[in-house]
Motif scaffolding. Structure first.
Motif, PDB file in Angstrom:
ATOM      1  N   VAL A 101       0.849  -1.194   0.000  1.00 50.42           N
ATOM      2  CA  VAL A 101       0.000   0.000   0.000  1.00 50.42           C
ATOM      3  C   VAL A 101       0.882   1.239   0.000  1.00 50.42           C
ATOM      4  CG1 VAL A 101      -1.790   1.302   1.197  1.00 50.42           C
ATOM      5  CG2 VAL A 101      -1.798  -1.192   1.307  1.00 50.42           C
ATOM      6  N   TYR A 102       0.552   2.185  -0.880  1.00 50.76           N
ATOM      7  CA  TYR A 102       1.183   3.507  -0.838  1.00 50.76           C
ATOM      8  C   TYR A 102       0.067   4.531  -0.720  1.00 50.76           C
ATOM      9  CZ  TYR A 102       4.073   7.521  -1.892  1.00 50.76           C
ATOM     10  OH  TYR A 102       4.735   8.731  -1.812  1.00 50.76           O
ATOM     11  N   ASP A 103       0.033   5.261   0.397  1.00 46.91           N
ATOM     12  CA  ASP A 103      -1.067   6.179   0.662  1.00 46.91           C
ATOM     13  C   ASP A 103      -0.752   7.621   0.293  1.00 46.91           C
ATOM     14  OD1 ASP A 103       0.675   7.031   2.629  1.00 46.91           O
ATOM     15  OD2 ASP A 103      -0.629   6.514   4.320  1.00 46.91           O
ATOM     16  N   GLY A 104       0.333   7.821  -0.421  1.00 43.80           N
ATOM     17  CA  GLY A 104       0.756   9.166  -0.789  1.00 43.80           C
ATOM     18  C   GLY A 104       1.864   9.696   0.083  1.00 43.80           C
ATOM     19  N   LYS A 105       2.059   9.059   1.241  1.00 39.91           N
ATOM     20  CA  LYS A 105       3.118   9.482   2.160  1.00 39.91           C
ATOM     21  C   LYS A 105       4.009   8.322   2.602  1.00 39.91           C
ATOM     22  CE  LYS A 105       0.533  13.391   4.078  1.00 39.91           C
ATOM     23  NZ  LYS A 105      -0.032  14.007   5.309  1.00 39.91           N
ATOM     24  N   LYS A 106       3.410   7.158   2.787  1.00 35.44           N
ATOM     25  CA  LYS A 106       4.164   6.011   3.295  1.00 35.44           C
ATOM     26  C   LYS A 106       3.892   4.769   2.456  1.00 35.44           C
ATOM     27  CE  LYS A 106       4.591   5.168   7.776  1.00 35.44           C
ATOM     28  NZ  LYS A 106       4.308   4.735   9.172  1.00 35.44           N
ATOM     29  N   LEU A 107       4.969   4.024   2.196  1.00 37.29           N
ATOM     30  CA  LEU A 107       4.870   2.730   1.539  1.00 37.29           C
ATOM     31  C   LEU A 107       4.865   1.651   2.609  1.00 37.29           C
ATOM     32  CD1 LEU A 107       5.031   0.993  -1.092  1.00 37.29           C
ATOM     33  CD2 LEU A 107       7.522   1.073  -0.833  1.00 37.29           C
ATOM     34  N   ILE A 108       3.857   0.762   2.570  1.00 43.05           N
ATOM     35  CA  ILE A 108       3.740  -0.341   3.526  1.00 43.05           C
ATOM     36  C   ILE A 108       3.691  -1.650   2.753  1.00 43.05           C
ATOM     37  CG2 ILE A 108       2.325  -1.400   5.344  1.00 43.05           C
ATOM     38  CD1 ILE A 108       1.176   1.377   5.924  1.00 43.05           C
ATOM     39  N   CYS A 109       4.540  -2.601   3.124  1.00 45.05           N
ATOM     40  CA  CYS A 109       4.583  -3.906   2.467  1.00 45.05           C
ATOM     41  C   CYS A 109       4.455  -4.979   3.543  1.00 45.05           C
ATOM     42  CB  CYS A 109       5.904  -4.094   1.708  1.00 45.05           C
ATOM     43  SG  CYS A 109       6.286  -2.762   0.564  1.00 45.05           S
ATOM     44  N   TYR A 110       3.346  -5.730   3.504  1.00 44.34           N
ATOM     45  CA  TYR A 110       3.138  -6.810   4.467  1.00 44.34           C
ATOM     46  C   TYR A 110       3.517  -8.133   3.815  1.00 44.34           C
ATOM     47  CZ  TYR A 110       0.896 -10.228   7.494  1.00 44.34           C
ATOM     48  OH  TYR A 110       0.649 -11.320   8.296  1.00 44.34           O
ATOM     49  N   LEU A 111       4.437  -8.869   4.469  1.00 44.11           N
ATOM     50  CA  LEU A 111       4.934 -10.146   3.961  1.00 44.11           C
ATOM     51  C   LEU A 111       4.487 -11.247   4.911  1.00 44.11           C
ATOM     52  CD1 LEU A 111       8.587  -9.006   3.122  1.00 44.11           C
ATOM     53  CD2 LEU A 111       6.566  -8.948   1.643  1.00 44.11           C
ATOM     54  N   PRO A 112       3.406 -11.953   4.583  1.00 42.36           N
ATOM     55  CA  PRO A 112       2.836 -12.924   5.525  1.00 42.36           C
ATOM     56  C   PRO A 112       3.723 -14.137   5.776  1.00 42.36           C
ATOM     57  CG  PRO A 112       1.747 -13.083   3.398  1.00 42.36           C
ATOM     58  CD  PRO A 112       2.624 -11.869   3.340  1.00 42.36           C
ATOM     59  N   GLU A 113       4.625 -14.472   4.847  1.00 39.77           N
ATOM     60  CA  GLU A 113       5.419 -15.690   5.031  1.00 39.77           C
ATOM     61  C   GLU A 113       6.334 -15.603   6.245  1.00 39.77           C
ATOM     62  OE1 GLU A 113       7.893 -13.236   2.073  1.00 39.77           O
ATOM     63  OE2 GLU A 113       5.784 -13.583   2.576  1.00 39.77           O
ATOM     64  N   ASN A 114       6.749 -14.369   6.611  1.00 41.78           N
ATOM     65  CA  ASN A 114       7.546 -14.234   7.834  1.00 41.78           C
ATOM     66  C   ASN A 114       6.956 -13.191   8.776  1.00 41.78           C
ATOM     67  OD1 ASN A 114       8.142 -11.977   6.353  1.00 41.78           O
ATOM     68  ND2 ASN A 114      10.310 -12.479   6.057  1.00 41.78           N
ATOM     69  N   GLN A 129       8.318   2.483   4.432  1.00 43.30           N
ATOM     70  CA  GLN A 129       9.234   3.493   3.921  1.00 43.30           C
ATOM     71  C   GLN A 129       8.524   4.832   3.902  1.00 43.30           C
ATOM     72  OE1 GLN A 129      12.648   3.217   2.796  1.00 43.30           O
ATOM     73  NE2 GLN A 129      12.350   5.415   3.112  1.00 43.30           N
ATOM     74  N   GLU A 130       9.032   5.766   4.672  1.00 43.45           N
ATOM     75  CA  GLU A 130       8.529   7.128   4.590  1.00 43.45           C
ATOM     76  C   GLU A 130       9.047   7.722   3.296  1.00 43.45           C
ATOM     77  OE1 GLU A 130       6.432   8.531   6.523  1.00 43.45           O
ATOM     78  OE2 GLU A 130       6.407   7.176   8.251  1.00 43.45           O
ATOM     79  N   SER A 131       8.120   8.141   2.435  1.00 44.77           N
ATOM     80  CA  SER A 131       8.545   8.614   1.113  1.00 44.77           C
ATOM     81  C   SER A 131       7.683   9.774   0.657  1.00 44.77           C
ATOM     82  CB  SER A 131       8.483   7.478   0.100  1.00 44.77           C
ATOM     83  OG  SER A 131       7.237   6.816   0.167  1.00 44.77           O
ATOM     84  N   ALA A 132       7.581  10.785   1.521  1.00 47.99           N
ATOM     85  CA  ALA A 132       6.710  11.913   1.222  1.00 47.99           C
ATOM     86  C   ALA A 132       7.130  12.660  -0.026  1.00 47.99           C
ATOM     87  CB  ALA A 132       6.677  12.884   2.409  1.00 47.99           C
ATOM     88  N   ASN A 133       8.409  12.557  -0.395  1.00 42.66           N
ATOM     89  CA  ASN A 133       8.896  13.274  -1.567  1.00 42.66           C
ATOM     90  C   ASN A 133       8.959  12.396  -2.802  1.00 42.66           C
ATOM     91  OD1 ASN A 133       9.309  15.687  -0.132  1.00 42.66           O
ATOM     92  ND2 ASN A 133      11.233  14.908   0.682  1.00 42.66           N
ATOM     93  N   THR A 134       8.442  11.170  -2.712  1.00 42.78           N
ATOM     94  CA  THR A 134       8.444  10.255  -3.849  1.00 42.78           C
ATOM     95  C   THR A 134       7.028   9.777  -4.086  1.00 42.78           C
ATOM     96  OG1 THR A 134      10.665   9.523  -3.309  1.00 42.78           O
ATOM     97  CG2 THR A 134       9.403   8.118  -4.762  1.00 42.78           C
ATOM     98  N   ASN A 135       6.489  10.028  -5.261  1.00 45.65           N
ATOM     99  CA  ASN A 135       5.112   9.659  -5.555  1.00 45.65           C
ATOM    100  C   ASN A 135       5.059   8.673  -6.713  1.00 45.65           C
ATOM    101  OD1 ASN A 135       4.056  11.466  -3.612  1.00 45.65           O
ATOM    102  ND2 ASN A 135       4.419  13.152  -5.009  1.00 45.65           N
ATOM    103  N   PRO A 136       5.094   7.371  -6.437  1.00 43.49           N
ATOM    104  CA  PRO A 136       5.010   6.406  -7.522  1.00 43.49           C
ATOM    105  C   PRO A 136       3.658   6.487  -8.212  1.00 43.49           C
ATOM    106  CG  PRO A 136       4.780   5.321  -5.419  1.00 43.49           C
ATOM    107  CD  PRO A 136       5.136   6.752  -5.124  1.00 43.49           C
ATOM    108  N   ALA A 137       3.613   6.054  -9.462  1.00 47.95           N
ATOM    109  CA  ALA A 137       2.390   6.030 -10.267  1.00 47.95           C
ATOM    110  C   ALA A 137       1.819   7.418 -10.500  1.00 47.95           C
ATOM    111  CB  ALA A 137       1.340   5.134  -9.610  1.00 47.95           C
ATOM    112  N   THR A 138       2.672   8.425 -10.581  1.00 50.91           N
ATOM    113  CA  THR A 138       2.223   9.787 -10.816  1.00 50.91           C
ATOM    114  C   THR A 138       3.076  10.420 -11.899  1.00 50.91           C
ATOM    115  OG1 THR A 138       3.749  10.747  -9.216  1.00 50.91           O
ATOM    116  CG2 THR A 138       1.622   9.992  -8.375  1.00 50.91           C
ATOM    117  N   ALA A 139       2.714  11.645 -12.278  1.00 56.03           N
ATOM    118  CA  ALA A 139       3.507  12.375 -13.260  1.00 56.03           C
ATOM    119  C   ALA A 139       4.926  12.586 -12.737  1.00 56.03           C
ATOM    120  CB  ALA A 139       2.850  13.718 -13.559  1.00 56.03           C
ATOM    121  N   GLU A 140       5.061  12.757 -11.400  1.00 53.56           N
ATOM    122  CA  GLU A 140       6.394  12.911 -10.832  1.00 53.56           C
ATOM    123  C   GLU A 140       7.217  11.646 -11.030  1.00 53.56           C
ATOM    124  OE1 GLU A 140       8.593  13.731  -6.520  1.00 53.56           O
ATOM    125  OE2 GLU A 140       6.421  13.869  -6.703  1.00 53.56           O
TER     126      GLU A 140
END
Length: 218
Positions: free
Chosen positions: A81-94, A100-111
């Motif tokens: 999940v990327y909510d516009g400010k933080k990337l969260i990755c849940y890995l159920p196997e472990n 990742q705090e990434s307020a200055n990085t906006n994936p899937a956008t014009a930036e």
């Protein structure tokens, strides 16, 4: 491997921000598709992911300008999940959560697309002709290839296949300097369904081991 995988996911969604209708140059084609994706308020799609010989499947949601979510059926319950400010990755196997705090990085956008343009050069893989998606396929696409400009980029090159009629991205292949290949196959697009911000709220499972700033730190 995990860093490359999540970098590949980000590259895939940065790539979503644009490609074009290739009448002349690859850059023009890239811009056309880019403008198409920039016009979307939201979309959903199914995506099959192959990392070398490991297969994964997920449903992806996007909400403009900068929200993305992937719910996996394989491996079951894995979530990105990327909510516009933080990337969260849940890995159920472990039972781990990578953030990742990434307020200055906006994936899937014009930036994100501008970063792709800045650090990679684009051309047609062979020509601007419409070709089969793969050997033996009846599905026709236009194929672009992106080469890194410097050795510091996560991927040596990316190949992107675009449906010439809908201008939707059908496949992204990203190859690391070490030769690991990440392939994303997108199908079943649904555009502008009225997806709300609530869909991008994610409650981290209790008891999960948390690893912060796993991609980079400030």
């Amino acid at each position: 491997m995990k860093k490359h995988f999540f970098a590949a996911v980000m590259a895939a969604f940065c790539g979503f921000a644009g490609f074009s209708q290739g009448i002349t140059t690859a850059n023009e084609f890239f811009k056309e598709v880019s403008d198409k994706y920039a016009s979307f308020k939201d979309y959903s799609a199914t995506v099959d992911i192959t990392v070398d010989k490991k297969d994964m499947s997920a449903t992806v949601l996007y909400l403009a300008p900068d929200k993305m979510r992937m719910d996996f059926s394989e491996p079951a319950s894995q979530t990105i999940v990327y909510d516009g400010k933080k990337l969260i990755c849940y890995l159920p196997e472990n039972t781990s959560v990578l953030t990742q705090e990434s307020a200055n990085t906006n994936p899937a956008t014009a930036e994100g697309l501008s970063l792709l343009r800045r650090y990679y050069s684009v051309s047609y893989e062979e020509s601007q002709a419409v070709v089969p998606l793969e050997d033996g396929s009846d599905e026709k696409v236009v194929k672009l290839i992106f080469w890194r400009r410097t050795a510091s980029e996560s991927f040596r090159y990316l190949k992107i296949s675009v449906d010439p009629n809908t201008k939707l991205i059908r496949r992204i292949v990203a190859v690391t300097p070490g030769g690991t290949t990440y392939q994303f196959d997108f199908k079943n697009y649904e555009i502008n369904q009225g997806i709300t911000e609530k869909r991008f709220q994610y409650d981290i499972p209790s008891g999960a081991n948390s690893i912060d700033n796993f991609l980079y730190s400030d």
